[in-house]
Design a protein around this motif. Structure first.
Motif: not given
Length: 290
Positions: A36, A38, A42-43, A46, A53-54, A57, A60-61, A64
């Protein structure tokens, strides 16, 4: 989704699901972060609850991890929105320890609260007069007001939740025998006892039992504790308050202490008076004090 579970519980539920989805996908934090674009930190933040987390984002997770179900994606986005809401207890952050407010956040979303007390009436069962009288002995005068206000607001917020949590209290007989506030107003303690008895009789979701002196030594002598259970797959939370802020402790997940204290609570119940006999004793003590 019960939106009144509060941001702490919804955040914990979201983090738990994201970790599960990543592990089910056979991916490490480093692999996900790299794919991603990142930073790994960052992960880590989170998943550890140290960073929000937005929506982008989170999408995106989920992509994934191969989450294509619209209902699942919306449920997780709803959790994320709830996790980002301002909590009612935020107004106390200047006066109350962060660890205790974290506990309040978990309590606010619990489905089942089990608590043992050997020194004081449980906070969510206290009258305003008792709460003030007992707090005056443990903190400086400037902190009494916010602590009492928080304690009373916890009661109000729990009462307004839908559905309300089930609450099971066990108190040592010393709790109901100690005439708190006698030098200030002798009516404080008998009024408190009657309030407890009335609440336990009136509310189906509230159970109150007394550990009698005649039971002798018991596991609760080690100190008070609270166990919180949740709907939605969140692990139980154990809260231990040793009486000083530096020793406040919150444990959740696979920590063996959670299971140990769960067993301790069930063992305590074997020696306590029944709910009916407990209420009778509480009312009799209130009359003796009056």
């Amino acid at each position: 989704m019960a939106t009144d579970q509060g941001p702490v519980v919804q955040s914990a539920q979201l983090r738990g699901e994201l970790v599960r989805l990543r592990k089910d996908s056979g991916l490490t934090q480093e692999q996900v972060a790299a794919d991603l674009e990142w930073s790994p930190s960052k992960l880590i933040r989170v998943e550890g609850g140290r960073s929000s987390i937005t929506k982008v984002d989170l999408d995106a997770l989920l992509a994934k991890y191969g989450v294509t179900s619209e209902s699942t994606r919306e449920r997780l986005q709803a959790l994320n929105r709830g996790a980002r809401e301002r909590a009612w207890w935020d107004r106390y952050r200047d006066d109350i320890s962060p660890t205790y407010l974290e506990y309040v956040g978990f309590e606010a979303g619990a489905a089942f609260i089990r608590q043992f007390e050997n020194g004081y009436v449980p906070g969510t069962m206290q009258t305003p007069a008792y709460a003030e009288a007992i707090t005056e002995y443990s903190v400086n005068s400037a902190r009494v007001k916010p602590i009492v206000e928080l304690r009373l607001q916890r009661q109000t917020e729990l009462a307004q939740r839908s559905p309300q949590p089930r609450r099971y209290y066990v108190v040592d007989e010393a709790v109901i025998r100690r005439h708190v506030g006698i030098s200030k107003d002798p009516a404080i303690m008998p009024d408190q006892l009657r309030y407890m008895a009335d609440k336990a009789e009136r509310e189906d979701l509230v159970t109150l039992r007394v550990m009698p002196f005649t039971a002798g030594a018991h596991r609760g002598l080690a100190g008070p504790f609270t166990l919180l259970e949740f709907d939605g797959g969140l692990p139980d939370v154990l809260y231990i308050d040793a009486g000083r802020e530096a020793f406040l402790n919150i444990t959740s997940g696979n920590d063996s202490r959670v299971a140990e204290y769960r067993d301790d609570f069930e063992t305590l119940l074997e020696d306590t008076l029944s709910a009916d006999k407990s209420i009778d004793l509480i009312r009799n003590v209130a009359e003796e004090m009056s």
